[in-house]
Design a protein around this motif. Structure first.
Motif, PDB file in Angstrom:
ATOM      1  N   ASP A  47     -25.139  -7.895 -35.074  1.00 59.37           N
ATOM      2  CA  ASP A  47     -25.008  -6.804 -34.104  1.00 59.37           C
ATOM      3  C   ASP A  47     -24.587  -5.494 -34.731  1.00 59.37           C
ATOM      4  O   ASP A  47     -24.648  -4.447 -34.097  1.00 59.37           O
ATOM      5  N   ASP A  48     -24.126  -5.528 -35.994  1.00 55.24           N
ATOM      6  CA  ASP A  48     -23.668  -4.316 -36.652  1.00 55.24           C
ATOM      7  C   ASP A  48     -24.794  -3.392 -37.052  1.00 55.24           C
ATOM      8  O   ASP A  48     -24.573  -2.236 -37.382  1.00 55.24           O
ATOM      9  N   LEU A  49     -26.013  -3.876 -37.010  1.00 55.28           N
ATOM     10  CA  LEU A  49     -27.136  -3.030 -37.406  1.00 55.28           C
ATOM     11  C   LEU A  49     -27.338  -2.019 -36.352  1.00 55.28           C
ATOM     12  O   LEU A  49     -27.522  -1.023 -36.148  1.00 55.28           O
TER      13      LEU A  49
END
Length: 71
Positions: free
Chosen positions: A69-71
């Motif tokens: 999800d950090d992308l």
């Protein structure tokens, strides 16, 4: 001629030591040598001893993997 014999002897000794180092690393026997060097460094070179322990701590640490999800 004596120089050639001497040089050949040095090459054979260095090749033997290189082979022994790779053999010891494959078999996991290098920890005894590392421990002996660490004891020497602790007694005579305290900054090198501290660096040795810091490097061991760094190699034991695991890096946190990023979440998708950090992308």
């Amino acid at each position: 001629m004596a120089y050639v014999v001497f040089l050949a002897g040095v090459v054979v000794v260095l090749a033997g030591l290189t082979w022994f180092a790779s053999w010891a690393k494959r078999r996991g026997r290098s920890s005894g040598v590392a421990g002996a060097l660490a004891a020497y460094e602790e007694a005579y070179r305290t900054t090198a001893h501290q660096s040795h322990h810091e490097l061991r701590r760094q190699s034991e640490r695991t890096s946190e993997s990023a979440s998708p999800d950090d992308l």
